[in-house]
Write a protein that holds these residues in place. Structure first.
Motif, PDB file in Angstrom:
ATOM      1  N   VAL A 169     103.863 -34.823  97.582  1.00  0.00           N
ATOM      2  CA  VAL A 169     104.849 -35.294  96.773  1.00  0.00           C
ATOM      3  C   VAL A 169     104.639 -35.164  95.501  1.00  0.00           C
ATOM      4  CG1 VAL A 169     106.863 -36.805  96.785  1.00  0.00           C
ATOM      5  CG2 VAL A 169     105.555 -36.341  99.072  1.00  0.00           C
ATOM      6  N   THR A 170     105.324 -34.544  94.714  1.00  0.00           N
ATOM      7  CA  THR A 170     105.269 -34.832  93.330  1.00  0.00           C
ATOM      8  C   THR A 170     106.115 -35.964  92.802  1.00  0.00           C
ATOM      9  OG1 THR A 170     107.000 -32.965  92.745  1.00  0.00           O
ATOM     10  CG2 THR A 170     104.658 -32.449  92.540  1.00  0.00           C
ATOM     11  N   CYS A 171     105.932 -36.639  91.671  1.00  0.00           N
ATOM     12  CA  CYS A 171     106.482 -37.678  91.240  1.00  0.00           C
ATOM     13  C   CYS A 171     105.952 -38.082  89.843  1.00  0.00           C
ATOM     14  CB  CYS A 171     106.237 -38.948  92.130  1.00  0.00           C
ATOM     15  SG  CYS A 171     104.590 -39.456  92.485  1.00  0.00           S
ATOM     16  N   ARG A 172     106.667 -39.096  89.086  1.00  0.00           N
ATOM     17  CA  ARG A 172     106.077 -39.570  87.909  1.00  0.00           C
ATOM     18  C   ARG A 172     104.827 -40.574  88.180  1.00  0.00           C
ATOM     19  NH1 ARG A 172     109.815 -42.927  85.121  1.00  0.00           N
ATOM     20  NH2 ARG A 172     110.862 -43.109  86.954  1.00  0.00           N
ATOM     21  N   LYS A 173     103.788 -40.654  87.128  1.00  0.00           N
ATOM     22  CA  LYS A 173     102.568 -41.310  87.860  1.00  0.00           C
ATOM     23  C   LYS A 173     102.865 -42.631  87.916  1.00  0.00           C
ATOM     24  CE  LYS A 173      99.866 -41.338  83.417  1.00  0.00           C
ATOM     25  NZ  LYS A 173      98.900 -40.976  82.740  1.00  0.00           N
ATOM     26  N   ASN A 174     103.808 -43.259  87.064  1.00  0.00           N
ATOM     27  CA  ASN A 174     104.384 -44.744  87.055  1.00  0.00           C
ATOM     28  C   ASN A 174     105.585 -44.936  86.632  1.00  0.00           C
ATOM     29  OD1 ASN A 174     104.196 -45.183  84.428  1.00  0.00           O
ATOM     30  ND2 ASN A 174     101.810 -45.019  84.694  1.00  0.00           N
ATOM     31  N   ALA A 175     106.025 -45.954  86.878  1.00  0.00           N
ATOM     32  CA  ALA A 175     107.496 -46.222  86.616  1.00  0.00           C
ATOM     33  C   ALA A 175     107.746 -46.136  85.128  1.00  0.00           C
ATOM     34  CB  ALA A 175     108.099 -47.520  87.127  1.00  0.00           C
ATOM     35  N   ASP A 176     106.853 -46.081  84.223  1.00  0.00           N
ATOM     36  CA  ASP A 176     107.064 -45.961  82.741  1.00  0.00           C
ATOM     37  C   ASP A 176     106.758 -44.674  82.129  1.00  0.00           C
ATOM     38  OD1 ASP A 176     107.533 -48.703  82.687  1.00  0.00           O
ATOM     39  OD2 ASP A 176     105.532 -49.203  82.460  1.00  0.00           O
ATOM     40  N   ALA A 177     106.260 -43.841  83.213  1.00  0.00           N
ATOM     41  CA  ALA A 177     105.741 -42.343  82.691  1.00  0.00           C
ATOM     42  C   ALA A 177     107.100 -41.635  82.461  1.00  0.00           C
ATOM     43  CB  ALA A 177     104.734 -41.681  83.707  1.00  0.00           C
ATOM     44  N   SER A 178     106.732 -40.729  81.674  1.00  0.00           N
ATOM     45  CA  SER A 178     108.142 -39.614  81.298  1.00  0.00           C
ATOM     46  C   SER A 178     108.140 -38.609  82.516  1.00  0.00           C
ATOM     47  CB  SER A 178     107.595 -38.712  79.998  1.00  0.00           C
ATOM     48  OG  SER A 178     106.576 -37.928  80.193  1.00  0.00           O
ATOM     49  N   PRO A 179     109.365 -38.022  82.505  1.00  0.00           N
ATOM     50  CA  PRO A 179     109.521 -36.985  83.584  1.00  0.00           C
ATOM     51  C   PRO A 179     108.330 -35.970  83.978  1.00  0.00           C
ATOM     52  CG  PRO A 179     111.431 -37.240  82.386  1.00  0.00           C
ATOM     53  CD  PRO A 179     110.399 -37.909  81.787  1.00  0.00           C
ATOM     54  N   SER A 180     107.713 -35.460  82.827  1.00  0.00           N
ATOM     55  CA  SER A 180     106.789 -34.526  83.151  1.00  0.00           C
ATOM     56  C   SER A 180     105.263 -35.178  83.211  1.00  0.00           C
ATOM     57  CB  SER A 180     106.559 -33.458  81.934  1.00  0.00           C
ATOM     58  OG  SER A 180     106.077 -34.302  80.630  1.00  0.00           O
ATOM     59  N   ASP A 181     105.075 -36.439  83.278  1.00  0.00           N
ATOM     60  CA  ASP A 181     103.774 -37.250  83.363  1.00  0.00           C
ATOM     61  C   ASP A 181     103.910 -37.299  84.844  1.00  0.00           C
ATOM     62  OD1 ASP A 181     101.396 -37.913  83.032  1.00  0.00           O
ATOM     63  OD2 ASP A 181     102.216 -39.854  81.847  1.00  0.00           O
ATOM     64  N   GLN A 182     103.369 -36.377  85.604  1.00  0.00           N
ATOM     65  CA  GLN A 182     103.454 -36.076  87.173  1.00  0.00           C
ATOM     66  C   GLN A 182     102.199 -36.614  87.672  1.00  0.00           C
ATOM     67  OE1 GLN A 182     105.353 -32.566  86.895  1.00  0.00           O
ATOM     68  NE2 GLN A 182     106.956 -33.243  88.184  1.00  0.00           N
ATOM     69  N   ALA A 183     102.384 -37.183  88.855  1.00  0.00           N
ATOM     70  CA  ALA A 183     100.967 -37.114  89.790  1.00  0.00           C
ATOM     71  C   ALA A 183     101.627 -36.564  91.148  1.00  0.00           C
ATOM     72  CB  ALA A 183     100.664 -38.640  90.070  1.00  0.00           C
ATOM     73  N   GLN A 184     100.547 -36.063  92.001  1.00  0.00           N
ATOM     74  CA  GLN A 184     100.794 -35.414  93.380  1.00  0.00           C
ATOM     75  C   GLN A 184     100.315 -36.509  94.443  1.00  0.00           C
ATOM     76  OE1 GLN A 184      99.137 -31.519  93.996  1.00  0.00           O
ATOM     77  NE2 GLN A 184     101.129 -30.725  95.048  1.00  0.00           N
ATOM     78  N   VAL A 185     101.042 -36.620  95.306  1.00  0.00           N
ATOM     79  CA  VAL A 185     100.543 -37.926  96.303  1.00  0.00           C
ATOM     80  C   VAL A 185     100.519 -37.153  97.795  1.00  0.00           C
ATOM     81  CG1 VAL A 185     100.969 -40.033  97.232  1.00  0.00           C
ATOM     82  CG2 VAL A 185     101.624 -39.689  94.751  1.00  0.00           C
ATOM     83  N   LEU A 186      99.545 -37.608  98.428  1.00  0.00           N
ATOM     84  CA  LEU A 186      99.286 -37.078  99.940  1.00  0.00           C
ATOM     85  C   LEU A 186      99.919 -38.022 100.658  1.00  0.00           C
ATOM     86  CD1 LEU A 186      98.044 -34.933 101.799  1.00  0.00           C
ATOM     87  CD2 LEU A 186      96.509 -36.570 102.274  1.00  0.00           C
ATOM     88  N   VAL A 187     101.226 -37.847 101.570  1.00  0.00           N
ATOM     89  CA  VAL A 187     101.898 -38.745 102.234  1.00  0.00           C
ATOM     90  C   VAL A 187     101.647 -38.649 103.906  1.00  0.00           C
ATOM     91  CG1 VAL A 187     104.183 -39.354 102.974  1.00  0.00           C
ATOM     92  CG2 VAL A 187     103.635 -39.253 100.366  1.00  0.00           C
ATOM     93  N   ARG A 188     101.094 -39.400 104.346  1.00  0.00           N
ATOM     94  CA  ARG A 188     100.762 -38.862 105.944  1.00  0.00           C
ATOM     95  C   ARG A 188     101.996 -39.092 106.614  1.00  0.00           C
ATOM     96  NH1 ARG A 188      95.369 -39.222 107.858  1.00  0.00           N
ATOM     97  NH2 ARG A 188      93.778 -39.408 106.263  1.00  0.00           N
ATOM     98  N   LYS A 189     102.141 -38.614 107.870  1.00  0.00           N
ATOM     99  CA  LYS A 189     103.120 -38.613 108.766  1.00  0.00           C
ATOM    100  C   LYS A 189     103.326 -40.047 109.320  1.00  0.00           C
ATOM    101  CE  LYS A 189     105.247 -36.045 112.639  1.00  0.00           C
ATOM    102  NZ  LYS A 189     105.141 -34.755 113.460  1.00  0.00           N
ATOM    103  N   ALA A 190     102.193 -40.750 109.436  1.00  0.00           N
ATOM    104  CA  ALA A 190     102.264 -41.994 110.160  1.00  0.00           C
ATOM    105  C   ALA A 190     102.823 -42.943 109.312  1.00  0.00           C
ATOM    106  CB  ALA A 190     101.023 -42.483 110.761  1.00  0.00           C
ATOM    107  N   ASP A 191     102.961 -42.730 107.941  1.00  0.00           N
ATOM    108  CA  ASP A 191     103.310 -43.611 106.902  1.00  0.00           C
ATOM    109  C   ASP A 191     104.582 -43.245 106.082  1.00  0.00           C
ATOM    110  OD1 ASP A 191     101.058 -44.981 107.088  1.00  0.00           O
ATOM    111  OD2 ASP A 191      99.917 -43.383 105.768  1.00  0.00           O
ATOM    112  N   VAL A 192     105.205 -42.262 106.811  1.00  0.00           N
ATOM    113  CA  VAL A 192     106.436 -41.617 106.110  1.00  0.00           C
ATOM    114  C   VAL A 192     107.748 -42.026 106.788  1.00  0.00           C
ATOM    115  CG1 VAL A 192     106.172 -39.385 106.841  1.00  0.00           C
ATOM    116  CG2 VAL A 192     107.461 -40.012 104.456  1.00  0.00           C
TER     117      VAL A 192
END
Ligand SMILES: Cc1cc2nc3c(=O)[nH]c(=O)nc-3n(C[C@@H](O)[C@H](O)[C@H](O)COP(=O)(O)OP(=O)(O)OC[C@H]3O[C@@H](n4cnc5c(N)ncnc54)[C@H](O)[C@@H]3O)c2cc1C
Length: 392
Positions: free
Chosen positions: A171-194
């Motif tokens: 999942v792509t997202c901002r890297k924290n709540a204060d980050a700009s829209p393009s300051d992104q991170a990618q997070v691995l979300v597991r089936k058991a946790d989603v």
């Protein structure tokens, strides 16, 4: 149904031969029902998992086959000849594997995850598109919230292909709540946790077997599941070029099968009156030329990207020339696949137009039109236009 041994090895010709056998015996016979029912190609993925092909890009030291980008594109091309939805799911999964392999294997969590991927043949989906953002993958509204060694993440994702069947989603997202829209991170979300709450069904013109439903995604997990490099780097070096190489390759497979159906029609015509070359043979020669151009452009760009991957010190991936070449690959391939299937339809005539004929091209044509929308061509053209102005 044929059975295949799981005695695989990283020998590309052997892999492609096995893949053709899976294609003929399992993928093709199910392609029509996958399309009609808009269902996941379960039989195909059972066969691919049995061969451990879902982890083919994972390096040998983690138990994978250690195949290269070039090898993976050839696999996508083969699958595309039998069922474009199956090939698209395979391609999208490999893009996610590549993001992990090329950017996260320095981290102990992802080293362990790579071994798990091989052992359990995990299927990984992608959530980049977001409500309110559309297809601009380099912007996010949602943000990952890290609290100590845990994260929470919520995203309104209008399209997640095979999201309901996946073992994990990147999942792509901002890297924290204060980050700009393009300051992104990618997070691995597991089936058991989603938790995935359906926003939209998938009843589309083509690529119906990708089951690309929309979801509200709510997840949590360990902070080590956040990929250890900024998404900007992952996007530039892997997500963008890898996606367009594997997508174009499966579209090439789809186009190749359309031309093959046209060839079957021309041969039947020629047999009726062996002394005269049918007019459709000229059309066949013409469409085969277009296929030749499509294949050449793809092979050349894949080779260029492979050189970048083979040289970790290469800065080429940061340059405008490389980004423009990758954009051109996508724009050209997504247009040529429609052109080729349309020309094949003219050759096959009513047999290609009918849904109940062996030479039917309806599914091919519907799938082909999806190519331009997977990251909208106008968006890509706009980016290339900007780069053309500043490129030296
Ligand atoms: C088969 C398939 C599978 C998919 N699977 C996934 C998936 O697994 N995960 C995922 O996240 N997404 C997925 N997508 C969605 C993603 O590819 C699309 O980019 C996304 O849905 C945005 O679609 P859009 O065309 O409506 O939006 P936009 O890209 O926003 O485009 C909408 C319209 O606005 C125009 N436009 C918008 N911005 C610009 C601009 N800057 N320059 C020029 N024109 C612009 C476009 O030309 C278009 O006409 C999938 C799509 C398809 C077709």
């Amino acid at each position: 149904m044929s059975t295949f041994t799981s005695d695989h090895h990283a020998d590309l010709p052997a892999v492609l031969e096995t893949l053709h056998a899976i294609g003929r015996d399992i993928v093709a016979p199910n392609a029509e029902s996958v399309d009609r029912e808009a269902r996941f190609p379960t039989e195909a993925f059972d066969a691919l998992k049995a061969q451990k092909y879902l982890s083919c890009y994972v390096p040998v030291e983690y138990g994978g086959m250690g195949l290269s980008l070039t090898d993976v594109t050839r696999m996508c091309e083969v699958l595309g000849q039998y069922c474009a939805s199956t090939a698209m799911v395979f391609a999208m999964h490999q893009i996610q594997v590549a993001c992990i392999v090329d950017h996260a294997l320095g981290a102990p969590f992802f080293q362990g995850y790579a071994r798990e991927m091989v052992q359990h043949q995990y299927l990984i989906a992608s959530a980049t598109t977001e409500l309110g953002i559309g297809g601009d993958v380099r912007s996010s509204i949602c943000a990952v919230q890290v609290d100590g060694d845990r994260f929470t993440l919520e995203k309104q994702a209008p399209v997640i292909s095979y999201g309901a069947m996946a073992d994990a989603i990147l999942v792509t997202c901002r890297k924290n709540a204060d980050a700009s829209p393009s300051d992104q991170a990618q997070v691995l979300v597991r089936k058991a946790d989603v938790t995935l709450t359906r926003l939209a069904p998938w009843d589309a013109l083509g690529f119906r077997g990708t089951c690309s439903e929309g979801f509200t995604l709510k997840s949590q997990g360990g902070a080590e599941q956040i990929l250890p490099v900024p998404y900007a780097d992952i996007h530039r070096r892997t997500m963008h070029p890898f996606a367009h190489c594997v997508w174009s390759s499966l579209w090439l497979g789809l186009a190749t099968d359309a031309v093959q159906r046209a060839r079957t029609a021309v041969r039947a015509e020629a047999r009726k009156n062996p002394s005269v070359t049918p007019i459709s043979a000229t059309r066949l020669a013409e469409v085969d030329n277009v296929l030749f151009s499509m294949r050449g452009g793809i092979r050349q760009t894949v080779a260029e990207y492979q050189r970048v991957l083979d040289d970790p010190s290469s800065e080429a991936a940061s340059g405008f020339a490389f980004a423009i070449a990758i954009n051109s690959l996508k724009l050209t391939s997504s247009q040529l696949v429609v052109d080729i299937v349309g020309k094949a339809m003219l050759i096959c005539g009513i047999a290609g137009y009918r849904n109940d004929s062996k030479l039917t091209l309806g599914r091919h044509l519907r799938d082909a039109y999806g190519a331009a929308l997977m990251v909208n061509n106008d968006r890509i053209l706009g980016q290339s236009a900007t780069m053309q102005i500043v490129q030296r």
